[in-house]
Design an enzyme around this catalytic site. Structure first.
Site, short mmCIF file in Angstrom:
data_model
loop_
_atom_site.label_atom_id
_atom_site.label_comp_id
_atom_site.label_asym_id
_atom_site.label_seq_id
_atom_site.Cartn_x
_atom_site.Cartn_y
_atom_site.Cartn_z
N GLN A 59 0.82 -1.23 0.00
CA GLN A 59 0.00 0.00 0.00
C GLN A 59 0.84 1.26 0.00
OE1 GLN A 59 -0.36 -2.50 2.27
NE2 GLN A 59 -2.49 -2.88 2.76
N LYS A 74 -0.42 -1.40 10.81
CA LYS A 74 0.07 -2.27 9.75
C LYS A 74 1.37 -2.97 10.14
CE LYS A 74 -1.42 -2.93 6.61
NZ LYS A 74 -2.32 -4.11 6.51
N ASP A 103 -4.70 1.35 13.56
CA ASP A 103 -5.96 0.63 13.39
C ASP A 103 -6.71 0.52 14.71
OD1 ASP A 103 -4.09 -0.30 11.07
OD2 ASP A 103 -6.17 -0.65 10.44
#
Lengths: 353, 353
Positions: free
Chosen positions: A196, A248, A237
């Site tokens: 990403q 991540k 998160d």
């Protein structure tokens, strides 16, 4: 934020349809996907068409609203509960998902009567998305104060506007500093297995005209060693009550390097990412995803079309934890919409009160 | 070592032809490439058909021998000097390359007369390859003593037999422990940008029946955090006189994590990898390779054919240092053919004397 000059959010509701930028097809194609009902939206979260804590939260809220709009009046609340259960099961780690489902579901339930419940669900989901965008904007204003002209920032994965509804968490301070006229450059680790960083963060930064350089995840230590990182900003998160942060996979390694090299490391996230029911990071559930993410790499073939290659032997096993937990002790602070606070229980208690 | 039951070295000389396993095509295809002359062998080193410190060293020695076999008698030593210059320029970091070129060139020069020089060059190159294989075997015997039954070893990149002439450096102790009847399992980080872990180490270990698990480079910190690593063994491209080690990019990060988590970390390498002319790691030249290695990923398409995908936006810049330097202070020891020694000046001076 801008895409080829036009303004977009990462995910939004139009009537009963959720629309979102398909994050699996960037940077090669810019495609808006239309999700006509809550199962489609839930699947888009699960398969990472929509990803990033804030965007997942907004999409989950919209999905519950879609359930409210389509559930029959006779079994309305059972249908909403069932939808909420499925939506919650899409991704286990992101706190914003559970927060949004809870908020939309409970306002609908409080409304009592079906027509009002439908309206409340839609209004609450929209308000949550707007709040996420506003929080991201405020995070950017606060965080920009950390960025002097010429600052070299290391980030990880994508905690940009694609990962929120707008502005981003980790990247919002960079966008703000830039609009205030300061030059900031960004180190972008690829962030395998789904890359990403190379795919989404690089694309976002290019769209906004921010100077950036992609590196393999293995090169991050070398950047610290060469004293080429002034500041680390990543997203989150889920943040535990003591300031531990699930983010991540790879974030913990970066935090370790930053700590050893005395480089400040900040986590940027809205307060909705804080889970006061998790005492420490040890109780945060860590999602394990398919090993195919490790064994395969997707991108664009030389003709520009989507293609996937296998890099590893078919018979070799792999292990693919999607997140890791960074202990609060390795963090310089949390950048929230309420300001920059220490990553500790006392500060979190105060700000969540 | 074994490939489908047959024994192979990674690189060898047959008459005037260098033969080598094409490491760019593994794990998808097992192909022996034939390099008819020294420019072909030099190009195979440069483009990483042959890679890994020991294999590069052996190939470089064979390339100089090929130059000796084909140079005209009238301009023999000038031609050899020119070949040596080109071969040295293929890869700047690996010490074994410079060592082998120097050894083969100087025995040829000492021979004085062309026919004898040709014979000496071939014999010396062959002796260097055999010495590399023997050193790797001894490294395995010494290193195996560190591996108890059930040990979970983390390695990095490929420092297996493909990277040496035979046996490997970091993986040789694992192969020895296994042949002695102990079960050892290996964590295999992918090792972007060229993914030699996922491609080569996983393939080697599968061929030898060693239990292993591939992880993304980002997951390495999580393995330490979960206390799933008992020991780290990596290879080396060059070791300075003070014990600092240049090795594949990402090694420094692993060393940092191992140090923080009090997990022993060893570097396995033959003495030919030690460069006493480099006082510290700071003077080791670090190769920067094409940014395409970061932007593109090669593997096998679903039909098994070689394919490459672009993961990052075309316009984004990248940075691709191929190696980093791990300070000796982070290492538990060096596993050499002369035994396991501390990574410090005194021990290195003694063993090199």
């Amino acid at each position: 934020m801008r895409v080829s000059g036009q303004s977009y959010r990462s995910v939004w509701l139009e009537g009963a349809v959720v629309k979102a930028i398909d994050q699996r097809r960037l940077p090669h194609e810019f495609v808006i996907t239309e999700l006509p009902d809550w199962p489609a939206t839930a699947e888009a979260i699960r398969n990472m068409t929509i990803r990033g804590a804030g965007a997942i939260g907004a999409a989950a809220g919209f999905a519950v609203a879609q359930a409210a709009l389509t559930a029959s009046a006779s079994e309305f609340f059972q249908a909403m509960d069932e939808a909420a259960r499925v939506i919650r099961a899409t991704r286990p780690t992101a706190r914003d998902l559970f927060y949004a489902v809870e908020q939309v579901l409970s306002t609908a339930q409080r409304a009592g009567e079906v027509a009002r419940a439908r309206q409340s669900a839609v209004e609450t989901a929209q308000a949550l998305a707007d709040a996420n965008a506003a929080a991201a904007e405020a995070i950017g204003r606060h965080g920009a104060e950390l960025l002097r002209d010429g600052a070299r920032v290391l980030t990880h994965c994508n905690a940009g506007w694609l990962a929120m509804v707008d502005w981003g968490s980790a990247l919002s301070p960079i966008y703000h500093a830039r609009r205030q006229g300061r030059q900031v450059s960004v180190w972008v680790p690829e962030t395998r297995p789904r890359s990403q960083g190379a795919k989404l963060t690089a694309w976002e930064l290019a769209q906004e005209g921010v100077t950036h350089t992609i590196v393999a995840d293995t090169a991050v230590g070398s950047l610290f060693q060469r004293q080429q990182v002034d500041l680390v900003i990543v997203g989150a998160d889920r943040i535990a009550a003591n300031g531990d942060v699930a983010n991540k996979i790879g974030t913990y390694t970066i935090a370790t390097l930053a700590h050893l090299h005395r480089v400040p490391m900040y986590v940027a996230a809205p307060l909705s990412t804080i889970d006061v029911d998790c005492a420490t990071g040890q109780t945060i559930p860590i999602e394990e995803r398919s090993v195919e993410e490790v064994m395969l790499v997707s991108g664009a073939a030389s003709d520009g079309r989507p293609a996937t290659v296998r890099i590893a032997p078919e018979q070799s096993p792999a292990f693919n934890p999607a997140f890791d937990v960074t202990p609060a002790s390795l963090l310089t602070g949390l950048i929230t919409e309420a300001g920059i606070i220490p990553a500790d229980s006392a500060a979190i208690q105060t700000v969540m009160a």
